[in-house]
Design a protein around this motif. Sequence first.
Motif, PDB file in Angstrom:
ATOM      1  N   LYS A 137       5.174   3.299  37.099  1.00 50.12           N
ATOM      2  CA  LYS A 137       4.309   3.336  36.039  1.00 50.12           C
ATOM      3  C   LYS A 137       3.177   2.660  36.481  1.00 50.12           C
ATOM      4  CE  LYS A 137       7.774   2.390  32.104  1.00 50.12           C
ATOM      5  NZ  LYS A 137       8.849   2.524  32.896  1.00 50.12           N
ATOM      6  N   PRO A 139      -0.067   0.246  34.948  1.00 49.32           N
ATOM      7  CA  PRO A 139      -0.554  -0.720  33.923  1.00 49.32           C
ATOM      8  C   PRO A 139      -2.047  -0.271  33.603  1.00 49.32           C
ATOM      9  CG  PRO A 139      -0.632  -1.993  35.797  1.00 49.32           C
ATOM     10  CD  PRO A 139       0.049  -0.990  36.117  1.00 49.32           C
ATOM     11  N   TRP A 151       3.407  -7.921  32.190  1.00 47.46           N
ATOM     12  CA  TRP A 151       3.388  -6.429  32.095  1.00 47.46           C
ATOM     13  C   TRP A 151       4.725  -6.236  33.023  1.00 47.46           C
ATOM     14  CZ3 TRP A 151       3.643  -3.005  35.950  1.00 47.46           C
ATOM     15  CH2 TRP A 151       3.769  -1.503  35.500  1.00 47.46           C
ATOM     16  N   GLU A 154       7.635  -7.274  31.057  1.00 47.95           N
ATOM     17  CA  GLU A 154       7.724  -6.452  29.694  1.00 47.95           C
ATOM     18  C   GLU A 154       8.404  -4.930  29.981  1.00 47.95           C
ATOM     19  OE1 GLU A 154       5.022  -4.042  26.314  1.00 47.95           O
ATOM     20  OE2 GLU A 154       4.163  -5.503  27.794  1.00 47.95           O
ATOM     21  N   PHE A 155       8.128  -4.499  30.980  1.00 48.82           N
ATOM     22  CA  PHE A 155       8.720  -3.272  31.310  1.00 48.82           C
ATOM     23  C   PHE A 155       9.884  -3.262  32.325  1.00 48.82           C
ATOM     24  CE2 PHE A 155       4.389  -1.968  29.915  1.00 48.82           C
ATOM     25  CZ  PHE A 155       4.731  -1.150  29.002  1.00 48.82           C
ATOM     26  N   PHE A 156      10.177  -4.058  32.912  1.00 50.77           N
ATOM     27  CA  PHE A 156      11.264  -4.117  33.932  1.00 50.77           C
ATOM     28  C   PHE A 156      12.240  -5.343  34.202  1.00 50.77           C
ATOM     29  CE2 PHE A 156       7.536  -1.930  35.665  1.00 50.77           C
ATOM     30  CZ  PHE A 156       8.213  -0.842  36.104  1.00 50.77           C
ATOM     31  N   CYS A 159      17.268  -4.013  33.668  1.00 50.64           N
ATOM     32  CA  CYS A 159      17.583  -2.824  34.210  1.00 50.64           C
ATOM     33  C   CYS A 159      18.548  -1.912  33.689  1.00 50.64           C
ATOM     34  CB  CYS A 159      17.958  -2.699  35.672  1.00 50.64           C
ATOM     35  SG  CYS A 159      18.169  -1.262  36.564  1.00 50.64           S
ATOM     36  N   GLU A 167      15.608   4.417  39.791  1.00 50.45           N
ATOM     37  CA  GLU A 167      15.322   3.677  38.775  1.00 50.45           C
ATOM     38  C   GLU A 167      15.680   2.022  38.956  1.00 50.45           C
ATOM     39  OE1 GLU A 167      15.245   3.383  33.944  1.00 50.45           O
ATOM     40  OE2 GLU A 167      16.706   4.788  34.853  1.00 50.45           O
ATOM     41  N   HIS A 171      13.021  -1.082  39.316  1.00 48.69           N
ATOM     42  CA  HIS A 171      13.311  -2.543  38.509  1.00 48.69           C
ATOM     43  C   HIS A 171      13.326  -3.572  39.752  1.00 48.69           C
ATOM     44  CE1 HIS A 171      13.937  -0.162  34.982  1.00 48.69           C
ATOM     45  NE2 HIS A 171      13.691  -1.301  34.481  1.00 48.69           N
TER      46      HIS A 171
END
Length: 498
Positions: A137, A139, A151, A154-156, A159, A167, A171
Amino acid sequence: MESHVDPGPIDKSLLYDQDNHISSAIWDGQERGVLRCHEHTSMLEHWKLTPKQIELVEKAGFGYFRSIPTIILDNSLISALVERWRRETNTFHLPVGEMTITLEDVALILGLPVDGNPVIGPTVRTPSIVCEQLLGKVPKDLNGGMLKLNWLREFFSKCPDDASVEETARHTRAYLLYLVGCTIFSTTTGNKVSVSFLTLFENFDEAGRFAWGAAALAFLYRALGNASLKSQGTISGSLTLLQCWSYYHLNVGQPKFNEEPDQGCFPFALRWKGRSSGTRSKTNIIAYRKALDSLQHYDVKWYPYKDLDSTVIPEDINSNLILRTSKTMLICFGKAERHLPDRCLRQFGMLQPIPEHPQKWERKIPALDQGLDFSKEMEVELKGKIRSEIREWLERGFYILEDEEGVDESEYMEWYENITRKYVGRPESLESEFQRMVSAMRDIENIADSLPMAEMVSQDRKLLAEVKSTLQTCFNDVVGNSKKGRCKNAVKRKREGG
Protein backbone atom coordinates in the motif's frame (compact mmCIF):
# COMPACT_ATOMS: atom_id res chain seq x y z
CA MET A 1 26.92 30.48 48.13
CA GLU A 2 26.19 33.66 46.25
CA SER A 3 25.51 34.24 42.57
CA HIS A 4 29.08 35.54 41.95
CA VAL A 5 30.34 31.93 42.06
CA ASP A 6 31.98 30.96 38.76
CA PRO A 7 30.00 27.98 37.36
CA GLY A 8 32.86 27.00 35.06
CA PRO A 9 34.43 25.72 33.03
CA ILE A 10 37.66 27.39 34.13
CA ASP A 11 39.59 25.61 31.37
CA LYS A 12 37.40 25.98 28.25
CA SER A 13 39.41 23.68 25.98
CA LEU A 14 37.00 20.74 26.42
CA LEU A 15 33.57 22.36 26.68
CA TYR A 16 34.25 24.75 23.82
CA ASP A 17 30.56 25.15 22.95
CA GLN A 18 29.53 26.54 26.35
CA ASP A 19 28.10 29.78 24.96
CA ASN A 20 25.49 27.84 22.97
CA HIS A 21 24.62 25.45 25.81
CA ILE A 22 21.35 25.74 27.70
CA SER A 23 23.21 26.12 31.00
CA SER A 24 24.55 29.50 29.87
CA ALA A 25 21.02 30.77 29.22
CA ILE A 26 19.74 29.46 32.57
CA TRP A 27 22.64 31.10 34.42
CA ASP A 28 21.69 34.39 32.77
CA GLY A 29 18.10 34.03 33.97
CA GLN A 30 16.63 32.81 30.67
CA GLU A 31 14.57 29.82 31.73
CA ARG A 32 13.60 27.45 28.92
CA GLY A 33 11.27 25.40 31.04
CA VAL A 34 10.36 21.77 30.47
CA LEU A 35 11.15 20.19 27.11
CA ARG A 36 8.43 18.74 24.91
CA CYS A 37 9.24 15.03 24.95
CA HIS A 38 8.37 13.04 21.83
CA GLU A 39 7.79 9.34 22.34
CA HIS A 40 4.60 7.98 20.83
CA THR A 41 4.15 4.61 22.54
CA SER A 42 0.63 4.96 23.93
CA MET A 43 -1.01 3.25 20.92
CA LEU A 44 1.35 0.28 20.69
CA GLU A 45 -1.07 -1.83 22.71
CA HIS A 46 -3.55 -1.62 19.82
CA TRP A 47 -1.35 -3.85 17.69
CA LYS A 48 -2.34 -7.52 17.87
CA LEU A 49 0.36 -9.85 16.56
CA THR A 50 -0.16 -13.42 15.41
CA PRO A 51 2.28 -16.16 16.54
CA LYS A 52 3.91 -16.06 13.08
CA GLN A 53 4.37 -12.28 13.34
CA ILE A 54 5.98 -12.63 16.78
CA GLU A 55 8.39 -15.17 15.29
CA LEU A 56 9.36 -12.69 12.54
CA VAL A 57 9.76 -9.85 15.07
CA GLU A 58 12.14 -12.03 17.08
CA LYS A 59 14.14 -12.84 13.94
CA ALA A 60 14.49 -9.12 13.26
CA GLY A 61 16.04 -8.54 16.72
CA PHE A 62 13.10 -6.96 18.55
CA GLY A 63 11.72 -9.91 20.51
CA TYR A 64 12.75 -8.59 23.94
CA PHE A 65 12.22 -4.94 23.12
CA ARG A 66 8.57 -5.38 22.11
CA SER A 67 7.73 -6.59 25.65
CA ILE A 68 8.47 -3.18 27.23
CA PRO A 69 5.19 -1.41 28.07
CA THR A 70 4.58 2.33 27.91
CA ILE A 71 6.45 4.09 30.71
CA ILE A 72 5.10 7.48 31.69
CA LEU A 73 7.80 10.03 30.98
CA ASP A 74 8.94 12.44 33.68
CA ASN A 75 9.49 15.43 31.40
CA SER A 76 11.00 17.53 34.19
CA LEU A 77 13.61 14.87 35.03
CA ILE A 78 14.46 14.41 31.36
CA SER A 79 14.80 18.18 30.92
CA ALA A 80 17.11 18.49 33.95
CA LEU A 81 19.30 15.64 32.65
CA VAL A 82 19.53 17.32 29.23
CA GLU A 83 20.85 20.46 30.95
CA ARG A 84 23.80 18.34 32.10
CA TRP A 85 24.49 16.70 28.71
CA ARG A 86 27.49 17.86 26.69
CA ARG A 87 27.68 17.13 22.98
CA GLU A 88 31.45 17.78 23.03
CA THR A 89 31.94 14.55 25.02
CA ASN A 90 28.62 12.68 24.67
CA THR A 91 28.43 12.52 28.47
CA PHE A 92 26.54 14.03 31.38
CA HIS A 93 28.73 16.45 33.35
CA LEU A 94 27.72 15.90 36.97
CA PRO A 95 29.32 17.08 40.23
CA VAL A 96 30.78 13.58 40.74
CA GLY A 97 32.33 13.34 37.27
CA GLU A 98 31.24 12.35 33.80
CA MET A 99 28.66 9.63 33.20
CA THR A 100 26.91 8.42 30.06
CA ILE A 101 24.47 5.95 28.58
CA THR A 102 26.57 3.09 27.23
CA LEU A 103 26.11 0.17 24.87
CA GLU A 104 25.75 -2.01 27.95
CA ASP A 105 22.85 0.14 29.20
CA VAL A 106 21.06 -0.19 25.86
CA ALA A 107 21.51 -3.97 25.76
CA LEU A 108 20.31 -4.53 29.34
CA ILE A 109 17.58 -1.88 29.65
CA LEU A 110 16.05 -2.28 26.17
CA GLY A 111 17.14 -5.79 25.21
CA LEU A 112 18.37 -4.68 21.79
CA PRO A 113 21.44 -6.15 20.03
CA VAL A 114 24.42 -3.78 20.24
CA ASP A 115 26.72 -5.83 18.00
CA GLY A 116 26.29 -6.39 14.30
CA ASN A 117 26.10 -4.45 11.05
CA PRO A 118 25.72 -0.67 11.23
CA VAL A 119 22.16 0.56 10.65
CA ILE A 120 22.66 2.19 7.30
CA GLY A 121 21.16 1.74 3.85
CA PRO A 122 20.78 3.27 0.42
CA THR A 123 19.02 6.55 -0.19
CA VAL A 124 15.30 6.02 -0.80
CA ARG A 125 14.68 8.09 -3.93
CA THR A 126 11.15 6.81 -4.56
CA PRO A 127 9.45 6.14 -1.19
CA SER A 128 6.15 5.25 -2.89
CA ILE A 129 7.77 2.33 -4.73
CA VAL A 130 9.33 1.06 -1.49
CA CYS A 131 5.94 1.19 0.26
CA GLU A 132 4.24 -0.61 -2.62
CA GLN A 133 6.88 -3.36 -2.68
CA LEU A 134 7.20 -3.94 1.07
CA LEU A 135 3.77 -2.96 2.43
CA GLY A 136 1.51 -3.45 -0.58
CA LYS A 137 0.00 0.00 0.00
CA VAL A 138 1.01 3.62 -0.49
CA PRO A 139 -0.33 6.46 1.69
CA LYS A 140 -1.76 9.50 -0.07
CA ASP A 141 0.32 12.00 1.90
CA LEU A 142 3.81 10.50 1.70
CA ASN A 143 5.75 13.75 2.08
CA GLY A 144 9.54 13.90 2.36
CA GLY A 145 9.82 10.15 2.65
CA MET A 146 8.02 10.19 6.01
CA LEU A 147 5.15 7.83 6.85
CA LYS A 148 2.49 8.76 9.39
CA LEU A 149 2.36 6.33 12.30
CA ASN A 150 -1.43 6.46 12.51
CA TRP A 151 -1.64 5.35 8.84
CA LEU A 152 0.44 2.27 9.69
CA ARG A 153 -1.76 1.54 12.69
CA GLU A 154 -4.99 2.02 10.73
CA PHE A 155 -4.13 -0.46 7.97
CA PHE A 156 -1.79 -2.97 9.61
CA SER A 157 -2.48 -3.22 13.37
CA LYS A 158 -4.39 -6.52 12.99
CA CYS A 159 -3.15 -9.23 10.70
CA PRO A 160 -5.89 -11.64 9.48
CA ASP A 161 -5.65 -15.13 10.96
CA ASP A 162 -5.72 -16.63 7.44
CA ALA A 163 -3.16 -14.20 6.01
CA SER A 164 -0.76 -15.46 3.37
CA VAL A 165 2.99 -15.57 3.97
CA GLU A 166 3.48 -12.30 2.06
CA GLU A 167 0.57 -10.56 3.79
CA THR A 168 1.93 -11.60 7.18
CA ALA A 169 5.36 -10.25 6.21
CA ARG A 170 3.85 -6.91 5.16
CA HIS A 171 1.90 -6.53 8.41
CA THR A 172 5.04 -7.40 10.38
CA ARG A 173 7.16 -4.88 8.49
CA ALA A 174 4.53 -2.24 9.23
CA TYR A 175 4.60 -3.17 12.93
CA LEU A 176 8.39 -3.00 13.13
CA LEU A 177 8.41 0.36 11.35
CA TYR A 178 5.76 1.64 13.76
CA LEU A 179 7.66 0.21 16.74
CA VAL A 180 10.97 1.93 15.93
CA GLY A 181 9.20 5.09 14.77
CA CYS A 182 7.46 5.67 18.08
CA THR A 183 10.40 4.61 20.32
CA ILE A 184 14.09 4.46 19.46
CA PHE A 185 13.81 6.53 16.27
CA SER A 186 11.00 8.88 17.27
CA THR A 187 11.32 12.37 15.84
CA THR A 188 10.32 15.89 16.83
CA THR A 189 8.40 16.36 13.58
CA GLY A 190 5.26 14.61 14.86
CA ASN A 191 3.93 11.07 14.54
CA LYS A 192 6.05 10.14 11.53
CA VAL A 193 8.82 7.69 10.66
CA SER A 194 11.27 7.60 7.76
CA VAL A 195 10.65 5.09 4.97
CA SER A 196 14.43 4.48 5.03
CA PHE A 197 14.01 2.14 8.00
CA LEU A 198 11.42 0.10 6.09
CA THR A 199 14.07 -1.03 3.59
CA LEU A 200 15.96 -2.72 6.44
CA PHE A 201 12.96 -4.95 7.22
CA GLU A 202 12.67 -6.43 3.74
CA ASN A 203 14.39 -9.62 4.94
CA PHE A 204 13.79 -10.47 8.60
CA ASP A 205 16.89 -12.67 8.97
CA GLU A 206 19.09 -9.89 7.61
CA ALA A 207 17.33 -7.35 9.84
CA GLY A 208 18.39 -9.44 12.83
CA ARG A 209 22.04 -8.88 11.93
CA PHE A 210 21.89 -5.11 12.48
CA ALA A 211 23.20 -3.47 15.67
CA TRP A 212 19.84 -1.88 16.48
CA GLY A 213 20.91 -0.96 20.01
CA ALA A 214 24.00 0.90 18.78
CA ALA A 215 21.84 2.79 16.27
CA ALA A 216 19.33 3.66 19.01
CA LEU A 217 22.17 5.05 21.12
CA ALA A 218 23.54 7.11 18.21
CA PHE A 219 20.05 8.51 17.65
CA LEU A 220 19.61 9.35 21.35
CA TYR A 221 23.08 10.93 21.61
CA ARG A 222 22.18 13.18 18.68
CA ALA A 223 18.81 14.07 20.23
CA LEU A 224 20.43 14.88 23.59
CA GLY A 225 23.06 17.03 21.90
CA ASN A 226 20.47 18.98 19.95
CA ALA A 227 18.21 19.44 22.99
CA SER A 228 21.14 20.70 25.09
CA LEU A 229 21.40 23.79 22.89
CA LYS A 230 19.60 26.85 24.23
CA SER A 231 17.80 27.34 20.91
CA GLN A 232 15.90 24.03 21.24
CA GLY A 233 12.66 23.17 23.05
CA THR A 234 11.99 19.53 22.14
CA ILE A 235 13.66 16.14 22.42
CA SER A 236 13.04 12.76 20.79
CA GLY A 237 14.71 9.35 20.61
CA SER A 238 14.44 6.60 23.23
CA LEU A 239 13.43 8.68 26.25
CA THR A 240 12.41 5.47 28.02
CA LEU A 241 16.08 4.44 27.85
CA LEU A 242 17.20 7.83 29.16
CA GLN A 243 14.74 7.80 32.05
CA CYS A 244 15.41 4.18 33.06
CA TRP A 245 19.17 4.82 32.88
CA SER A 246 18.70 7.66 35.37
CA TYR A 247 16.55 5.46 37.64
CA TYR A 248 19.27 2.82 37.75
CA HIS A 249 22.24 5.14 38.21
CA LEU A 250 21.07 8.23 40.11
CA ASN A 251 19.16 8.63 43.35
CA VAL A 252 16.99 11.33 41.79
CA GLY A 253 13.27 10.99 41.07
CA GLN A 254 13.18 7.21 41.29
CA PRO A 255 9.77 5.49 41.34
CA LYS A 256 9.11 2.09 42.86
CA PHE A 257 10.23 -1.18 41.29
CA ASN A 258 7.69 -3.26 39.40
CA GLU A 259 9.56 -6.32 40.59
CA GLU A 260 11.78 -6.98 43.56
CA PRO A 261 15.44 -7.21 42.54
CA ASP A 262 15.57 -10.96 43.20
CA GLN A 263 12.53 -11.85 41.07
CA GLY A 264 14.26 -11.46 37.71
CA CYS A 265 12.90 -9.99 34.48
CA PHE A 266 14.34 -8.94 31.16
CA PRO A 267 14.80 -6.40 29.63
CA PHE A 268 15.61 -4.42 32.76
CA ALA A 269 13.27 -1.57 31.75
CA LEU A 270 10.48 -3.90 32.93
CA ARG A 271 11.55 -3.33 36.54
CA TRP A 272 10.14 0.17 36.59
CA LYS A 273 6.47 1.00 36.86
CA GLY A 274 4.68 1.72 33.59
CA ARG A 275 1.51 3.53 32.61
CA SER A 276 -0.91 1.05 34.18
CA SER A 277 0.26 1.61 37.75
CA GLY A 278 2.65 4.58 37.63
CA THR A 279 1.85 8.23 38.31
CA ARG A 280 3.44 11.22 36.66
CA SER A 281 6.01 12.94 38.82
CA LYS A 282 4.94 16.28 40.25
CA THR A 283 8.55 17.33 40.90
CA ASN A 284 9.41 20.44 38.93
CA ILE A 285 12.52 21.02 36.88
CA ILE A 286 14.00 23.44 39.43
CA ALA A 287 13.94 20.75 42.13
CA TYR A 288 15.59 18.21 39.81
CA ARG A 289 18.17 20.77 38.74
CA LYS A 290 19.08 21.46 42.39
CA ALA A 291 19.30 17.73 43.08
CA LEU A 292 21.71 17.23 40.17
CA ASP A 293 23.72 20.36 41.07
CA SER A 294 24.25 18.96 44.58
CA LEU A 295 24.72 15.30 43.61
CA GLN A 296 27.13 13.37 45.86
CA HIS A 297 28.99 10.11 45.29
CA TYR A 298 26.58 8.26 47.59
CA ASP A 299 23.73 9.35 45.29
CA VAL A 300 25.26 7.39 42.39
CA LYS A 301 25.21 3.68 41.55
CA TRP A 302 28.14 3.44 39.21
CA TYR A 303 27.47 -0.17 38.25
CA PRO A 304 23.88 -1.02 39.27
CA TYR A 305 23.61 -4.23 37.26
CA LYS A 306 25.98 -6.16 39.47
CA ASP A 307 23.18 -6.45 42.06
CA LEU A 308 20.72 -7.90 39.52
CA ASP A 309 20.26 -11.52 38.52
CA SER A 310 22.58 -11.97 35.54
CA THR A 311 21.08 -15.39 34.74
CA VAL A 312 18.00 -13.68 33.24
CA ILE A 313 20.14 -12.04 30.53
CA PRO A 314 19.65 -14.03 27.30
CA GLU A 315 22.81 -15.48 25.79
CA ASP A 316 22.45 -13.58 22.52
CA ILE A 317 22.41 -10.30 24.48
CA ASN A 318 25.08 -11.37 26.96
CA SER A 319 27.49 -12.20 24.14
CA ASN A 320 27.16 -8.58 22.92
CA LEU A 321 28.37 -7.15 26.23
CA ILE A 322 32.02 -7.57 25.28
CA LEU A 323 31.52 -4.28 23.40
CA ARG A 324 30.40 -2.39 26.50
CA THR A 325 33.79 -0.64 26.77
CA SER A 326 34.45 -0.32 23.03
CA LYS A 327 35.64 3.17 22.11
CA THR A 328 33.96 3.35 18.75
CA MET A 329 31.64 5.19 16.38
CA LEU A 330 27.90 4.59 16.58
CA ILE A 331 26.04 4.69 13.27
CA CYS A 332 22.39 5.34 12.40
CA PHE A 333 21.98 6.18 8.70
CA GLY A 334 23.29 9.77 8.41
CA LYS A 335 24.15 10.11 12.09
CA ALA A 336 27.59 9.29 13.53
CA GLU A 337 28.22 9.68 17.27
CA ARG A 338 31.18 8.67 19.38
CA HIS A 339 30.84 6.11 22.17
CA LEU A 340 33.43 7.23 24.75
CA PRO A 341 33.55 4.78 27.68
CA ASP A 342 37.06 5.99 28.55
CA ARG A 343 35.39 9.02 30.17
CA CYS A 344 33.11 6.89 32.39
CA LEU A 345 35.13 3.86 33.43
CA ARG A 346 33.63 3.81 36.93
CA GLN A 347 30.42 2.63 35.27
CA PHE A 348 32.28 -0.60 34.47
CA GLY A 349 33.83 -1.11 37.89
CA MET A 350 37.17 0.43 36.85
CA LEU A 351 39.18 3.34 38.22
CA GLN A 352 38.92 6.61 36.29
CA PRO A 353 42.13 8.23 35.02
CA ILE A 354 42.21 11.60 33.27
CA PRO A 355 40.83 10.91 29.77
CA GLU A 356 42.12 12.40 26.56
CA HIS A 357 40.15 15.19 24.91
CA PRO A 358 38.00 13.50 22.25
CA GLN A 359 38.80 14.32 18.65
CA LYS A 360 36.13 16.36 16.92
CA TRP A 361 34.25 14.21 14.44
CA GLU A 362 31.99 14.57 11.44
CA ARG A 363 28.52 13.94 12.84
CA LYS A 364 26.79 13.65 9.47
CA ILE A 365 27.54 10.79 7.10
CA PRO A 366 26.83 11.55 3.42
CA ALA A 367 24.02 9.45 1.95
CA LEU A 368 24.84 6.23 0.12
CA ASP A 369 23.51 5.56 -3.36
CA GLN A 370 23.89 1.83 -2.84
CA GLY A 371 23.65 -0.42 0.17
CA LEU A 372 26.75 -1.99 1.69
CA ASP A 373 27.69 -5.64 1.48
CA PHE A 374 28.80 -6.57 4.98
CA SER A 375 29.53 -10.18 4.13
CA LYS A 376 33.13 -9.12 3.52
CA GLU A 377 33.46 -6.34 6.05
CA MET A 378 37.16 -5.64 5.70
CA GLU A 379 36.87 -5.44 1.92
CA VAL A 380 34.30 -2.64 1.99
CA GLU A 381 35.64 0.06 -0.29
CA LEU A 382 34.22 3.45 0.49
CA LYS A 383 35.62 6.89 0.00
CA GLY A 384 36.23 9.93 2.19
CA LYS A 385 34.25 10.49 5.37
CA ILE A 386 32.00 7.47 4.85
CA ARG A 387 34.96 5.12 5.05
CA SER A 388 36.40 6.60 8.24
CA GLU A 389 33.13 6.71 10.18
CA ILE A 390 31.85 3.27 9.21
CA ARG A 391 35.24 1.59 9.35
CA GLU A 392 35.61 2.76 12.94
CA TRP A 393 32.47 0.76 13.79
CA LEU A 394 33.64 -2.24 11.74
CA GLU A 395 36.85 -2.27 13.82
CA ARG A 396 34.98 -1.91 17.14
CA GLY A 397 36.43 -5.13 18.51
CA PHE A 398 39.98 -3.74 18.39
CA TYR A 399 39.26 -0.82 20.73
CA ILE A 400 37.87 -2.45 23.86
CA LEU A 401 39.20 -0.73 27.00
CA GLU A 402 40.59 -2.58 30.01
CA ASP A 403 41.29 -1.51 33.58
CA GLU A 404 44.52 0.36 34.24
CA GLU A 405 46.79 -0.10 37.25
CA GLY A 406 48.07 2.66 39.50
CA VAL A 407 45.24 5.09 38.79
CA ASP A 408 44.79 7.93 41.31
CA GLU A 409 41.18 9.13 41.00
CA SER A 410 41.93 12.24 43.07
CA GLU A 411 43.98 13.47 40.11
CA TYR A 412 40.96 12.94 37.87
CA MET A 413 38.64 14.94 40.14
CA GLU A 414 41.17 17.77 40.45
CA TRP A 415 41.38 17.93 36.64
CA TYR A 416 37.61 17.58 36.26
CA GLU A 417 36.85 20.54 38.55
CA ASN A 418 38.67 22.81 36.07
CA ILE A 419 37.13 21.56 32.82
CA THR A 420 33.49 21.02 33.82
CA ARG A 421 30.42 23.21 34.26
CA LYS A 422 29.84 22.96 38.00
CA TYR A 423 26.38 24.48 38.25
CA VAL A 424 23.38 24.84 35.98
CA GLY A 425 21.21 26.89 38.33
CA ARG A 426 22.62 29.72 40.41
CA PRO A 427 23.41 28.44 43.93
CA GLU A 428 20.94 29.83 46.43
CA SER A 429 22.25 31.51 49.59
CA LEU A 430 21.15 30.21 52.99
CA GLU A 431 19.38 33.50 53.60
CA SER A 432 17.34 33.10 50.41
CA GLU A 433 16.42 29.53 51.34
CA PHE A 434 15.38 30.72 54.80
CA GLN A 435 13.19 33.48 53.38
CA ARG A 436 11.56 31.03 50.97
CA MET A 437 10.81 28.57 53.78
CA VAL A 438 9.33 31.28 55.99
CA SER A 439 7.19 32.50 53.10
CA ALA A 440 5.88 28.98 52.51
CA MET A 441 5.02 28.59 56.20
CA ARG A 442 3.18 31.92 56.12
CA ASP A 443 1.16 30.70 53.14
CA ILE A 444 0.17 27.53 54.98
CA GLU A 445 -0.77 29.55 58.05
CA ASN A 446 -2.99 31.84 55.94
CA ILE A 447 -4.73 28.86 54.35
CA ALA A 448 -5.37 27.33 57.76
CA ASP A 449 -6.76 30.63 59.09
CA SER A 450 -9.13 30.93 56.11
CA LEU A 451 -10.88 27.63 56.83
CA PRO A 452 -14.37 28.10 58.45
CA MET A 453 -13.95 26.39 61.82
CA ALA A 454 -17.54 27.21 62.84
CA GLU A 455 -18.85 24.94 60.10
CA MET A 456 -16.60 22.02 61.07
CA VAL A 457 -17.47 19.05 63.23
CA SER A 458 -15.69 18.77 66.55
CA GLN A 459 -13.08 16.28 65.35
CA ASP A 460 -12.10 18.43 62.35
CA ARG A 461 -11.81 21.55 64.52
CA LYS A 462 -9.53 19.69 66.89
CA LEU A 463 -7.29 18.50 64.03
CA LEU A 464 -7.11 21.99 62.52
CA ALA A 465 -6.17 23.46 65.90
CA GLU A 466 -3.35 20.90 66.19
CA VAL A 467 -2.11 21.83 62.70
CA LYS A 468 -2.05 25.53 63.62
CA SER A 469 -0.29 24.83 66.92
CA THR A 470 2.36 22.66 65.25
CA LEU A 471 2.86 25.23 62.51
CA GLN A 472 3.29 28.05 65.04
CA THR A 473 5.81 26.00 67.03
CA CYS A 474 7.85 25.29 63.89
CA PHE A 475 7.66 28.91 62.84
CA ASN A 476 8.87 30.13 66.24
CA ASP A 477 11.72 27.61 66.21
CA VAL A 478 12.88 28.59 62.72
CA VAL A 479 12.63 32.35 63.24
CA GLY A 480 14.00 32.14 66.79
CA ASN A 481 17.02 30.08 65.75
CA SER A 482 17.65 32.42 62.84
CA LYS A 483 17.61 35.46 65.14
CA LYS A 484 19.96 33.76 67.61
CA GLY A 485 22.29 32.89 64.75
CA ARG A 486 22.32 36.44 63.45
CA CYS A 487 23.00 37.79 66.98
CA LYS A 488 25.92 35.40 67.45
CA ASN A 489 27.37 36.39 64.09
CA ALA A 490 27.00 40.09 64.97
CA VAL A 491 28.79 39.58 68.31
CA LYS A 492 31.51 37.58 66.56
CA ARG A 493 32.04 40.26 63.92
CA LYS A 494 32.16 42.94 66.66
CA ARG A 495 34.80 41.01 68.60
CA GLU A 496 36.88 40.38 65.47
CA GLY A 497 36.60 44.07 64.57
CA GLY A 498 37.71 45.10 68.04
